[in-house]
Design a protein around this motif. Structure first.
Motif, PDB file in Angstrom:
ATOM      1  N   GLN A  88       0.851  -1.179   0.000  1.00  0.00           N
ATOM      2  CA  GLN A  88       0.000   0.000   0.000  1.00  0.00           C
ATOM      3  C   GLN A  88       0.895   1.240   0.000  1.00  0.00           C
ATOM      4  N   ASP A  89       0.886   1.982  -1.118  1.00  0.00           N
ATOM      5  CA  ASP A  89       1.669   3.227  -1.102  1.00  0.00           C
ATOM      6  C   ASP A  89       0.978   4.221  -0.182  1.00  0.00           C
ATOM      7  N   ILE A  90       1.793   5.043   0.497  1.00  0.00           N
ATOM      8  CA  ILE A  90       1.262   5.892   1.553  1.00  0.00           C
ATOM      9  C   ILE A  90       2.025   7.204   1.594  1.00  0.00           C
ATOM     10  N   VAL A  91       1.311   8.283   1.843  1.00  0.00           N
ATOM     11  CA  VAL A  91       1.934   9.588   2.098  1.00  0.00           C
ATOM     12  C   VAL A  91       1.836   9.795   3.604  1.00  0.00           C
ATOM     13  N   TYR A  92       2.971   9.788   4.285  1.00  0.00           N
ATOM     14  CA  TYR A  92       2.980   9.689   5.741  1.00  0.00           C
ATOM     15  C   TYR A  92       2.222  10.808   6.445  1.00  0.00           C
ATOM     16  N   ASP A  93       2.177  11.999   5.855  1.00  0.00           N
ATOM     17  CA  ASP A  93       1.520  13.114   6.544  1.00  0.00           C
ATOM     18  C   ASP A  93       0.113  13.395   6.014  1.00  0.00           C
ATOM     19  N   GLN A  94      -0.464  12.432   5.273  1.00  0.00           N
ATOM     20  CA  GLN A  94      -1.831  12.589   4.766  1.00  0.00           C
ATOM     21  C   GLN A  94      -2.710  11.458   5.298  1.00  0.00           C
ATOM     22  N   TYR A  95      -3.699  11.833   6.096  1.00  0.00           N
ATOM     23  CA  TYR A  95      -4.530  10.837   6.766  1.00  0.00           C
ATOM     24  C   TYR A  95      -5.333   9.967   5.798  1.00  0.00           C
ATOM     25  N   ASP A  96      -5.637  10.486   4.607  1.00  0.00           N
ATOM     26  CA  ASP A  96      -6.391   9.679   3.641  1.00  0.00           C
ATOM     27  C   ASP A  96      -5.635   8.399   3.284  1.00  0.00           C
ATOM     28  N   SER A  97      -4.310   8.488   3.285  1.00  0.00           N
ATOM     29  CA  SER A  97      -3.506   7.301   2.982  1.00  0.00           C
ATOM     30  C   SER A  97      -3.764   6.189   3.993  1.00  0.00           C
ATOM     31  N   TYR A  98      -3.980   6.578   5.237  1.00  0.00           N
ATOM     32  CA  TYR A  98      -4.192   5.587   6.293  1.00  0.00           C
ATOM     33  C   TYR A  98      -5.596   5.003   6.224  1.00  0.00           C
ATOM     34  N   THR A  99      -6.518   5.766   5.653  1.00  0.00           N
ATOM     35  CA  THR A  99      -7.852   5.217   5.421  1.00  0.00           C
ATOM     36  C   THR A  99      -7.777   4.072   4.415  1.00  0.00           C
ATOM     37  N   SER A 100      -7.001   4.279   3.343  1.00  0.00           N
ATOM     38  CA  SER A 100      -6.805   3.214   2.349  1.00  0.00           C
ATOM     39  C   SER A 100      -6.102   2.016   2.970  1.00  0.00           C
ATOM     40  N   LEU A 101      -5.117   2.292   3.812  1.00  0.00           N
ATOM     41  CA  LEU A 101      -4.399   1.201   4.487  1.00  0.00           C
ATOM     42  C   LEU A 101      -5.343   0.427   5.402  1.00  0.00           C
ATOM     43  N   LYS A 102      -6.185   1.149   6.112  1.00  0.00           N
ATOM     44  CA  LYS A 102      -7.124   0.489   7.037  1.00  0.00           C
ATOM     45  C   LYS A 102      -8.068  -0.435   6.278  1.00  0.00           C
ATOM     46  N   ARG A 103      -8.565   0.011   5.128  1.00  0.00           N
ATOM     47  CA  ARG A 103      -9.453  -0.841   4.315  1.00  0.00           C
ATOM     48  C   ARG A 103      -8.735  -2.106   3.873  1.00  0.00           C
ATOM     49  N   LYS A 104      -7.474  -1.938   3.459  1.00  0.00           N
ATOM     50  CA  LYS A 104      -6.708  -3.095   2.987  1.00  0.00           C
ATOM     51  C   LYS A 104      -6.470  -4.085   4.118  1.00  0.00           C
ATOM     52  N   LEU A 105      -6.138  -3.566   5.286  1.00  0.00           N
ATOM     53  CA  LEU A 105      -5.879  -4.442   6.430  1.00  0.00           C
ATOM     54  C   LEU A 105      -7.140  -5.180   6.866  1.00  0.00           C
ATOM     55  N   SER A 106      -8.274  -4.510   6.810  1.00  0.00           N
ATOM     56  CA  SER A 106      -9.540  -5.168   7.185  1.00  0.00           C
ATOM     57  C   SER A 106      -9.849  -6.323   6.247  1.00  0.00           C
ATOM     58  N   ALA A 107      -9.648  -6.082   4.945  1.00  0.00           N
ATOM     59  CA  ALA A 107      -9.922  -7.133   3.963  1.00  0.00           C
ATOM     60  C   ALA A 107      -8.977  -8.314   4.140  1.00  0.00           C
TER      61      ALA A 107
END
Length: 500
Positions: A91-110
């Motif tokens: 999961q590519d992520i921009v460390y200082d942008q919270y939207d990135s962590y929303t995408s990460l959270k969805r991936k982890l849940s799945a």
């Protein structure tokens, strides 16, 4: 006594879990974490149900990141790379942008549902200290620190960049994670010989009675590397040898050598005894620093016919940098056991050979009964714990040479871990990763231990950062044991470096 050695392989009792590696495209992940995870997979130390998600700023998808993982593993030893890669995601992520962590959270849940991990999650921070607090805040505010199962946090050294930064980072971490969920990693503590120091001391009745100022003259701890800063130039120039090696690795080794026996062999009790050592370290004022330390920086030179660049010539380094790449420091522990016993800590880059070892030097004989006829000096006994490259323990003592004359020689009894297991010894990262998965804190550093270690070294760091480096850092040639002043430093005390 049993005739056969009982098997003592890796503990495989690991629950299903998901692992997120922040900084997954970086050097640490590629060189250490990924190969160690694959080795654990080959050893059948991982559960059947697990997944690994790489997270970093570099843009990959699952397929392209699996190619990175394949390259990191190298040859298909064990023939299970393709099987292992099925557990790898990105999961590519921009460390200082919270939207990135929303995408990460969805991936982890799945993935948690797919692999039925029960919500067990391990976050590994393979990122610079400057990013750690930022990521922790985002993880906490997006609720990734809470789940149906356990959620643990693994943080690499150095923990912060100074004492105040470490305290600030601890406050941030504790806002979202309990102390028992935090694993501050020091991979040196995962090495077999380091762990064996405690067993050697407390499982053998012949040594512990001698483990004090009455019998031990001094202790030396050396961690030498032949390599330069390489691709870590940007990180290293803002860090230096004290933050990179002394505040973590070397002070941890010192604490294991010096700690008092705990009542029971439990992580909490071991941590408490190490903290007592840190509290007993004799504090040094800035004015005393030139008397108790030597600093150096490697220059260009030729080693084995190859011309090597100096530190200032390395890509990404300021050509006027005074960042030390070598240090030697004399430390005292002001308690009953160690009063007056110096501990000499030494570490550097581009030194003569790669070696990390602890040598315990016993006192000279109070009186020799042999006289000059033995033909040589009777050297004090030395006990050596060699941590790398070949993990071993040896005891040096005096013996008679065969023959009619009374001639003495130094001999050694040695034990080596080489050949102990079919697959070889587990790498230090393999051990600490597995302990994180199991929730075992034995090899990890607690909040108080981290802050006390920073507190001890802050006068040295402030001395260097405040202009002292320009006056104190001496140049040394690659392939040597550092600046000549380091030899004079220990020679003034009537001693010499053991590793040479």
């Amino acid at each position: 006594m049993a005739e056969d050695i009982l098997p003592c392989d890796i503990d495989r009792a690991v629950e299903p879990f998901g692992l997120v590696i922040f900084g997954a495209s970086g050097d640490l992940a590629r060189r250490k974490l990924i190969p160690s995870l694959y080795n654990l997979y080959l050893r059948d130390a991982l559960p059947e149900r697990f997944f690994i998600v790489g997270a970093a700023r570099t843009v990959y998808n699952d397929t392209s990141y699996r190619d990175v993982v394949r390259d990191s593993i190298g040859s298909d030893r064990g023939g299970k790379v393709d099987e292992f890669l099925k557990h790898i995601f990105y999961q590519d992520i921009v460390y200082d942008q919270y939207d990135s962590y929303t995408s990460l959270k969805r991936k982890l849940s799945a993935l948690s549902r797919r692999y039925r991990t029960g919500g067990n999650l391990l976050f590994y921070f393979a990122v610079p200290p400057s990013l750690s607090g930022l990521i922790i805040e985002a993880v906490g505010k997006k609720g990734l620190n809470r789940g149906r199962g356990w959620v643990r946090l693994v943080m690499e050294k150095p923990f912060g960049s100074n004492l105040e930064d470490a305290r600030r980072l601890n406050r941030t971490v504790h806002a979202y994670f309990k102390e028992e969920s935090i694993f501050r990693i020091d991979h040196y503590l995962g090495k077999e010989t380091v762990q064996d120091i405690l067993l050697f001391r407390f499982a053998n009745s012949i040594f512990e009675p001698l483990w004090n100022r009455n019998y031990i003259d001094h202790v030396q701890i050396t961690a030498a590397e032949t390599i330069g800063v390489g691709s870590r130039a940007g990180y290293y120039d803002s860090t230096g040898i004290l933050r990179d090696m002394f505040q973590n690795h070397l002070i941890q080794l010192l604490s294991i050598i010096a700690l008092e026996p705990p009542a029971v062999f439990e992580p909490k009790r071991i941590r408490e005894e190490k903290v007592k050592v840190f509290r007993s370290l004799r504090r040094v004022s800035k004015d005393e620093i030139p008397e108790v330390s030597v600093f150096g920086q490697y220059k260009s030179g030729r080693v084995n016919g190859e011309v090597l660049p100096g530190y200032r010539d390395e890509k990404g380094i300021d050509p006027n940098s005074v960042t030390p790449t070598f240090a030697a420091i004399r430390v005292f522990i002001d308690n009953w056991r160690w009063q007056g016993v110096p501990f000499y800590l030494r570490s550097g880059k581009r030194l003569k050979r790669r070696v990390t070892e602890v040598s315990v030097h016993f006192h000279d004989l109070p009186h020799s009964i042999f006289g000059p006829e033995i033909g040589s000096v009777i050297e004090p006994n030395v006990l050596v714990f060699r941590i790398q490259p070949e993990e071993s323990i040896e005891l040096r003592f005096q013996s008679k040479l065969p023959g009619t004359r009374l001639c003495v020689r130094e001999v050694k009894m040695a034990f080596s871990y080489r050949g102990e297991q079919e697959m070889g010894l587990p790498d230090a990262y393999e051990r600490v990763l597995l302990d994180c998965m199991r929730g075992d804190h034995m090899l990890f550093v607690g909040q108080e231990g981290v802050e006390l270690a920073w507190e001890f070294f802050m006068p040295f760091i402030e001395f260097l950062d405040g202009g002292g480096a320009g006056k104190s850092v001496r140049f040394y040639s690659p392939g040597t044991w550092g600046p000549r002043a380091a030899d004079g430093f220990i020679r003034r005390d009537g001693r010499a470096w053991w590793v040479k």
